[in-house]
Design a protein around this motif. Structure first.
Motif, PDB file in Angstrom:
ATOM      1  N   LYS A 183       0.590  -1.285  -0.137  1.00  0.00           N
ATOM      2  CA  LYS A 183      -0.175  -0.105   0.090  1.00  0.00           C
ATOM      3  C   LYS A 183       0.831   1.260  -0.078  1.00  0.00           C
ATOM      4  CE  LYS A 183      -3.419   2.276   2.879  1.00  0.00           C
ATOM      5  NZ  LYS A 183      -4.415   2.193   3.885  1.00  0.00           N
ATOM      6  N   TYR A 186       2.336   1.856  -3.202  1.00  0.00           N
ATOM      7  CA  TYR A 186       1.519   2.509  -4.449  1.00  0.00           C
ATOM      8  C   TYR A 186       1.365   4.056  -4.021  1.00  0.00           C
ATOM      9  CZ  TYR A 186       0.158  -1.880  -6.404  1.00  0.00           C
ATOM     10  OH  TYR A 186       0.277  -3.024  -7.111  1.00  0.00           O
ATOM     11  N   TYR A 187       1.627   4.523  -2.800  1.00  0.00           N
ATOM     12  CA  TYR A 187       1.597   5.783  -2.241  1.00  0.00           C
ATOM     13  C   TYR A 187       2.535   6.490  -2.937  1.00  0.00           C
ATOM     14  CZ  TYR A 187       0.340  10.180   0.302  1.00  0.00           C
ATOM     15  OH  TYR A 187       0.239  11.300   0.526  1.00  0.00           O
ATOM     16  N   LYS A 191      -0.549   5.055  -8.038  1.00  0.00           N
ATOM     17  CA  LYS A 191      -1.621   4.226  -8.030  1.00  0.00           C
ATOM     18  C   LYS A 191      -1.440   3.408  -9.432  1.00  0.00           C
ATOM     19  CE  LYS A 191      -5.041   5.338  -4.618  1.00  0.00           C
ATOM     20  NZ  LYS A 191      -5.224   4.217  -4.011  1.00  0.00           N
ATOM     21  N   THR A 192      -2.192   2.132  -9.375  1.00  0.00           N
ATOM     22  CA  THR A 192      -2.217   1.319 -10.605  1.00  0.00           C
ATOM     23  C   THR A 192      -3.615   1.855 -10.837  1.00  0.00           C
ATOM     24  OG1 THR A 192      -1.167  -0.435  -9.741  1.00  0.00           O
ATOM     25  CG2 THR A 192      -2.888  -0.756 -11.280  1.00  0.00           C
ATOM     26  N   ARG A 390       2.070   1.890 -13.060  1.00  0.00           N
ATOM     27  CA  ARG A 390       1.493   2.844 -13.504  1.00  0.00           C
ATOM     28  C   ARG A 390       1.095   2.815 -14.960  1.00  0.00           C
ATOM     29  NH1 ARG A 390       5.907   6.033 -10.826  1.00  0.00           N
ATOM     30  NH2 ARG A 390       6.432   6.545 -12.879  1.00  0.00           N
ATOM     31  N   GLY A 420       4.506  -4.495  -7.254  1.00  0.00           N
ATOM     32  CA  GLY A 420       3.350  -3.778  -7.584  1.00  0.00           C
ATOM     33  C   GLY A 420       2.676  -3.997  -8.843  1.00  0.00           C
ATOM     34  N   TYR A 501      -7.289  -0.479  -7.800  1.00  0.00           N
ATOM     35  CA  TYR A 501      -7.198   1.114  -7.829  1.00  0.00           C
ATOM     36  C   TYR A 501      -7.107   1.763  -6.437  1.00  0.00           C
ATOM     37  CZ  TYR A 501      -8.484   5.828  -8.161  1.00  0.00           C
ATOM     38  OH  TYR A 501      -8.504   7.254  -7.963  1.00  0.00           O
ATOM     39  N   ASP A 504      -5.382  -0.524  -3.449  1.00  0.00           N
ATOM     40  CA  ASP A 504      -3.863  -0.971  -3.601  1.00  0.00           C
ATOM     41  C   ASP A 504      -3.730  -2.329  -3.482  1.00  0.00           C
ATOM     42  OD1 ASP A 504      -3.196   1.637  -4.293  1.00  0.00           O
ATOM     43  OD2 ASP A 504      -3.339   2.353  -2.149  1.00  0.00           O
ATOM     44  N   THR A 505      -4.667  -3.253  -4.178  1.00  0.00           N
ATOM     45  CA  THR A 505      -4.274  -4.594  -3.762  1.00  0.00           C
ATOM     46  C   THR A 505      -4.335  -5.275  -5.157  1.00  0.00           C
ATOM     47  OG1 THR A 505      -5.404  -4.497  -1.573  1.00  0.00           O
ATOM     48  CG2 THR A 505      -5.349  -6.702  -2.469  1.00  0.00           C
TER      49      THR A 505
END
Length: 799
Positions: A183, A186-187, A191-192, A390, A420, A501, A504-505
Motif C-alpha cells: 500500500k 503505491y502511495y 496508483k495502478t 502506472r 506492485g 486502484y 492498492d491490492t
C-alpha cells in the motif's frame, strides 16, 4: 511539453519527517519506510523521479537519539543506526522490530537482499524459468529500493539525468505486513490505474498475415463456436513489411498494407460494431522512413532533407520528435479506429541520454498521450522497472511452447505483485518453438482465464494456431467453455480492477500475503489468491496415465472451502495433492464468499454493465460483496462517479441473502435486473422472497450432485432491497463421496476387478482411515491411493 504529458506528482516530503546533516538527509516517510540520501555537496533532490512521485506522507511518529558520532532513529517498526558518513555496511544498519520474519531481521547497507522477488522485463525466448528482479517483501522483514540511477521528472514534464555520485535509497522495514508495505509503495510510486472494462475479456492475438476478409471470417467462426473476444490484437503484418531494402527491414512500420486491408477504417469499424477494441503492434526503433505515408509531413516538420530521403530517426530523447511521432504516426490511426497500441520494443536500453531506457520513455508518454481525448488511458508493453505499474497492461514476451514454460508462469504472475505489477498479459498457449501438445494448450488456456489478462497468442507458423477447433474434441470443448467462463467472470474481475486502484491490492497475490506466518504458504509458488473470493492452483503437468487426472499440490488455509467447479467441500488447514480431469482445475471459494458473474458474454454485453447477474454464494459462513460499476471507459472513476450494489449473505443466526439498493450514480446500471443466486455447499430448502418488505416471485431448484441451491429472481428493482429467506435452516451439505468415487473409477483405465474392489471398500461403511489403510495394502499406485483419499477426506480429517 503539453499539460497532458505532465504526470501528477507530489514529490516534496513533509518537513516534520526530515532529518538533515551536512551531507546526508533522512526522510521518515512512514513508520516502516525511510528515504536515505547521501550527497557530497549537501544538495538533495526534491523532484519526482521515474520511480518515485509522491513523498508527501503524513507526519511520522519516531524518536531520535543523536551523538556527535551517531544517529539513532526508532519507530515501532524498526531501529536505524547511522554514523553520519558516506553509506557503508559498518555505518548504516537497521533492525526490524515487532512483526518480524523467520530469519535474520538486521540489514546492513550493501547486504545481498534475500527478498521474495519481483518480476522481469520479459519472458522472450524463455523456456522454463528465468531470474527475477527484487521485490519489496521478505521473510526477513525488510527490502531496499535503490533510486539513485532513476532520472528526474522535470516540472515541464520531461526527463533529466540525476547528479552523479549521490546515493538515494528507500529502506522498507515492514516485517511480515506485506499488504501494508505494498500500500505504501503505491502511495510513493503512484496508483495502478483502472483498466477499461474491455481489457478483462478475451484477447485474440496471432502473428499472422491476416487480411480484412480472413480476419472477419475468423471472427464469424468464433461467433459460431460461441467463443467471445473483446480485443483484436493485430500483429505487425497490418503494415508494410516487404519494403525496398534500401530503407532497411520492414520490422518498423506505420503504413497500412492496402493489399491486405484496403480500407483500414472500414475494417476497424466492423470490429467495433462487434463490440471489440483494437490494438496494433508497433516496433518503433527505425523511426519513419521515406516509404511511409506520413514521411513527407513529418520530415518537413522536423527539418529533414526530403529530396535526399533523409529518414526521421527514432530519437526518444528529442521532444520535437516525440511530438511528431504521436501527431503523424499514431493519432491518424487512432482517428481511424485504433483504441490502444502494442509497444513491442526489443532493441535494448540505450539512448543519447545517459540512464534513459527507451522502453520506459515509450510506456510513460504513450500512456499519458492515450488519455488526450478523455478516455481511460492504456498501453500494452514490456516491464521497464519499478513504477511500471502506472502504465498497464504488461506484455510478458514470446515464451517457448513447453510444459516447463507453463509451470513457471503462475509463480511469475503472482510474484510480480511484490513490486506492485499486477496486470501481466502472457502469450497464453506459448508463442514459439516447442511442440504440439493438446493437453498443454488446454491447461494454458485454463491459466489464462484465471490470469490478470487473457490473451491468446502464437507466432507465424502454420501449425501453431490457437483456435480451439484445431485441437482434439475433448480439448476443443474445454477451451470453449473456459473462454466463455472468462467473460462470465467480468463483473467479479471489474470489481477487482477497482479494488486494485482504490485499495492498492492487485488481483493476483501469492498465498503468503494473507498467511505470512504459515510456512506452507511459501511452499506453493504456483498457488495464489484471485481477488477477494477465490484461491487458484493451475495445473502445470500432464495427466497421469490410467487415472486421466493431473496432480497439483495445494495448500488450503484454515477454514472451509468449496470447489468452484464441482461444489466439493474441503476442510482447510492442510497441504494435499489434488487430482483433476481435463475439464477442471483446483479453484476454491472460501465459505461466505460471493462471486458475481453473468451469462451475457458477447463482446458488446461484456463491455457494458449487464442486465442479469449470476451470484455464486458459498455456504458455511457470513459474507458480502460490493459490486462496483461505472461507465467502463473514462476516468470518472477517479471522481467517485460509480454505482455500488451490496450483496449480503448471512449464514449464522437468521439466514438470509440480500441484494441491497444500488448506491451512487443510478444511471450507470439497469433499472431492473434478473438475478440467479446459486448457494453452493448447502442442503435443500424452499425459499421466500421479498422486495422492500413485500412478497415477490422467486423460483428454487436443487442440484444434489453439486450441493447447490439455485434461486431465480426476475426484474428486481435496483432501488429496492431484495431478500431471500429459507423455509428450512440450511446446513453444510455432505459430499456425495460414493458418486464421486464411482464416476472416477468408471473412467479410469485400469483392471475391472481392481475397480470393483476399490468401490466395494468405499461402500463398506468403514472409516476413511481404515479404507485408506486397506487401499495402501493392495499395492496400488501411490497416485491412485492419493486420488481416492482426496475424495474420502475432502470434508474432514481421518480421525
Amino acid at each position: 511539453m503539453k499539460e497532458l504529458y505532465k504526470l501528477p506528482a507530489r514529490p516534496e516530503a513533509n518537513r516534520q519527517n526530515i532529518l538533515q546533516g551536512d551531507k546526508y538527509r533522512i526522510t521518515m516517510l512512514t513508520e516502516g519506510l525511510v528515504r536515505l540520501e547521501y550527497s557530497e555537496d549537501g544538495v538533495f533532490e526534491d523532484r519526482a523521479t521515474q520511480t518515485v512521485i509522491n513523498r508527501d506522507f503524513p507526519p511520522v511518529e519516531f524518536q531520535v537519539k543523536e551523538t556527535e558520532e551517531e544517529l539513532e532513529i526508532l519507530t515501532w517498526r524498526f531501529r536505524l543506526n547511522y554514523n553520519k558518513k558516506e553509506f557503508n555496511p559498518r555505518g548504516l544498519k537497521a533492525q526490524v522490530l515487532g512483526n518480524t520474519g523467520f530469519w535474520n531481521n538486521v540489514w546492513h547497507y550493501g547486504d545481498e537482499l534475500r527478498d521474495l522477488k519481483g518480476t522481469a522485463r520479459t519472458l522472450d525466448t524463455v523456456d522454463g524459468a528465468c531470474e527475477l528482479g527484487h521485490g519489496l517483501v521478505s521473510t526477513e522483514g525488510f527490502s531496499v529500493l535503490d533510486d539513485s540511477a532513476s532520472l528526474i521528472l522535470t516540472e515541464e514534464g520531461w526527463v533529466a539525468p540525476r547528479k552523479k555520485g549521490i546515493q538515494d535509497i528507500y529502506f522498507w522495514g515492514y516485517g511480515l505486513d506485506y499488504l501494508e508495505c505494498l500500500k505504501d509503495f503505491y502511495y510513493l510510486c503512484g496508483k495502478t490505474p483502472m483498466l477499461p472494462r474491455f481489457a478483462l475479456g478475451n484477447w485474440w492475438s496471432r502473428y499472422y498475415e491476416y487480411t480484412e476478409a480472413s480476419y472477419l471470417e475468423l471472427m464469424n467462426r468464433f461467433d459460431e463456436e460461441g467463443i467471445p473476444f473483446t480485443v483484436a490484437v493485430i500483429d505487425m503484418d497490418w503494415h508494410l513489411v516487404n519494403i525496398d531494402p534500401k530503407y532497411g527491414t520492414g520490422w518498423t512500420g506505420y503504413t497500412w498494407n492496402r493489399e491486405f486491408f484496403p480500407d483500414p477504417k472500414r475494417f476497424m469499424d466492423s470490429l467495433h460494431e462487434r463490440g471489440m477494441r483494437i490494438t496494433l503492434n508497433v516496433h518503433p526503433a527505425d523511426g519513419i522512413r521515406p516509404h511511409e505515408e506520413m514521411y513527407e509531413a513529418m520530415a518537413k516538420e522536423l527539418g529533414k532533407d526530403i529530396s535526399r530521403e533523409e529518414p526521421v530517426a527514432f530519437e526518444i530523447t528529442d521532444p520535437a520528435f516525440l511530438s511528431a511521432y504521436f501527431k503523424y504516426a499514431h493519432h491518424p490511426n487512432e482517428e481511424k479506429g485504433v483504441d490502444f497500441w502494442w509497444l513491442d520494443w526489443q532493441q535494448g536500453g540505450i539512448t543519447k541520454m545517459e540512464g534513459l531506457d527507451p522502453l520506459w520513455m515509450l510506456n510513460h508518454f504513450h500512456f499519458l498521450d492515450s488519455a488526450r481525448n478523455g478516455k481511460r488511458p492504456m498501453t500494452f508493453s514490456r516491464y521497464a522497472g519499478p513504477g511500471s505499474h502506472r502504465y498497464p497492461v504488461g506484455f510478458s514476451g514470446d515464451t517457448v511452447v513447453t510444459w516447463e514454460s507453463l509451470k513457471f508462469q503462475p509463480y511469475f504472475t503472482s510474484t510480480a505483485s511484490n513490486i506492485g505489477y499486477g496486470w501481466w498479459s502472457h502469450d497464453i498457449g506459448g508463442h514459439m518453438n516447442g511442440y504440439k501438445d493438446d493437453e498443454l494448450e488446454g491447461r494454458w488456456y485454463q491459466l489464462g482465464v484465471f490470469s490478470p489478462v487473457n490473451r491468446l497468442h502464437s507466432t507465424k507458423n502454420e501449425f501453431n494456431g490457437k483456435e480451439p477447433w484445431r485441437f482434439n474434441p475433448e480439448i476443443h470443448s474445454m477451451m470453449n467453455e473456459f473462454l466463455q467462463l472468462r467473460h462470465k467472470m467480468v463483473p467479479y474481475l471489474y470489481t477487482m480492477n477497482y479494488r486494485a486502484y482504490a485499495q492498492d491490492t492487485p488481483l493476483v497475490l501469492p498465498m503468503y500475503y494473507y498467511n505470512p506466518r504459515c510456512l506452507e504458504s511459501y511452499r506453493v509458488p504456483n498457488e495464489y489468491y484471485f481477488g477477494t473470493g477465490l484461491i487458484v492452483a493451475p495445473i502445470t503437468s500432464p495427466r497421469l496415465s490410467g487415472l486421466n487426472r493431473a496432480k497439483e499440490r495445494v495448500w488450503l488455509p484454515e477454514g472451509t472451502f468449496i470447489d468452484f467447479f464441482s461444489g466439493t467441500i474441503y476442510e482447510g488447514g492442510r497441504m494435499m495433492d489434488m487430482y483433476r480431469d481435463i475439464n477442471t482445475m483446483p479453484v476454491f471459494a472460501k465459505a461466505g464468499a460471493v462471486i458475481p458473474m453473468t451469462e451475457e458474454i458477447d463482446a458488446v454485453s461484456t463491455c457494458g454493465n449487464p442486465s442479469s447477474l449470476t451470484l455464486k454464494v458459498y455456504a458455511g459462513a457470513d459474507g458480502s460483496f460490493l459490486l462496483y460499476e461505472d461507465d467502463n471507459e473514462t476516468c470518472d472513476y477517479e471522481k467517485g462517479i460509480c454505482a455500488i450494489t451490496e450483496f449480503e449473505w448471512k449464514w449464522d443466526g437468521e439466514q438470509r441473502f440480500a441484494v441491497h439498493p444500488v448506491q451512487g450514480e443510478l444511471s450507470l446500471v439497469p433499472e431492473k435486473r434478473d438475478y440467479t443466486i446459486e448457494i453452493w455447499g448447502c442442503t435443500e430448502s424452499e425459499v421466500l422472497c421479498t422486495s422492500n418488505g413485500k412478497t415477490a416471485e422467486a423460483e428454487a431448484s436443487y442440484d444434489a450432485d453439486k450441493n447447490c441451491l439455485k434461486i431465480t429472481v426476475s426484474q428486481a428493482d435496483a432501488c429496492a432491497e431484495t431478500v431471500i429467506t429459507f423455509v428450512r435452516k440450511l446446513v453444510l451439505a455432505e459430499n456425495p463421496v460414493k458418486k464421486t468415487v464411482y464416476a472416477f473409477l468408471d473412467q479410469a483405465e485400469m483392471e475391472f476387478d481392481i475397480k470393483t474392489r476399490i468401490y466395494q471398500l468405499v461402500c463398506s461403511g468403514k472409516s476413511p482411515l481404515v479404507i485408506i489403510g486397506e487401499l495402501q495394502a493392495m499395492d496400488l499406485s501411490e497416485d491412485l491411493v492419493k486420488c481416492i483419499s482426496e475424495m474420502l477426506t475432502a470434508q474432514g480429517s481421518l480421525a
